[in-house]
Design a protein around this motif. Structure first.
Motif: not given
Length: 68
Positions: A44-66
């Protein structure tokens, strides 16, 4: 109907909630069960990272999110 961006944001929320709930459960006394649940948690943590990377690539999240 929800957009793909809305679905992706919701997916991020669902995965984060699942991780949190597993953390709330804590460790199992049975070692084998505990190890299997730990593997699920790690996936699930790995999935969370993958989803977060997709959000960043679409401009929906910032890369520095902790996340961790």
């Amino acid at each position: 109907m929800k957009t793909d961006n809305e679905k992706l944001l919701y997916l991020d929320k669902v995965i984060d909630e699942a991780i949190s709930k597993i953390e709330d459960i804590g460790e199992f006394k049975d070692y084998d069960i505990d190890q299997k649940v730990e593997r699920i948690y790690n996936k699930l943590e790995d999935l969370s990272i993958d989803v977060f990377e997709m959000l960043v690539s679409k401009g929906l999240a910032e890369e520095d999110r902790d996340l961790w």
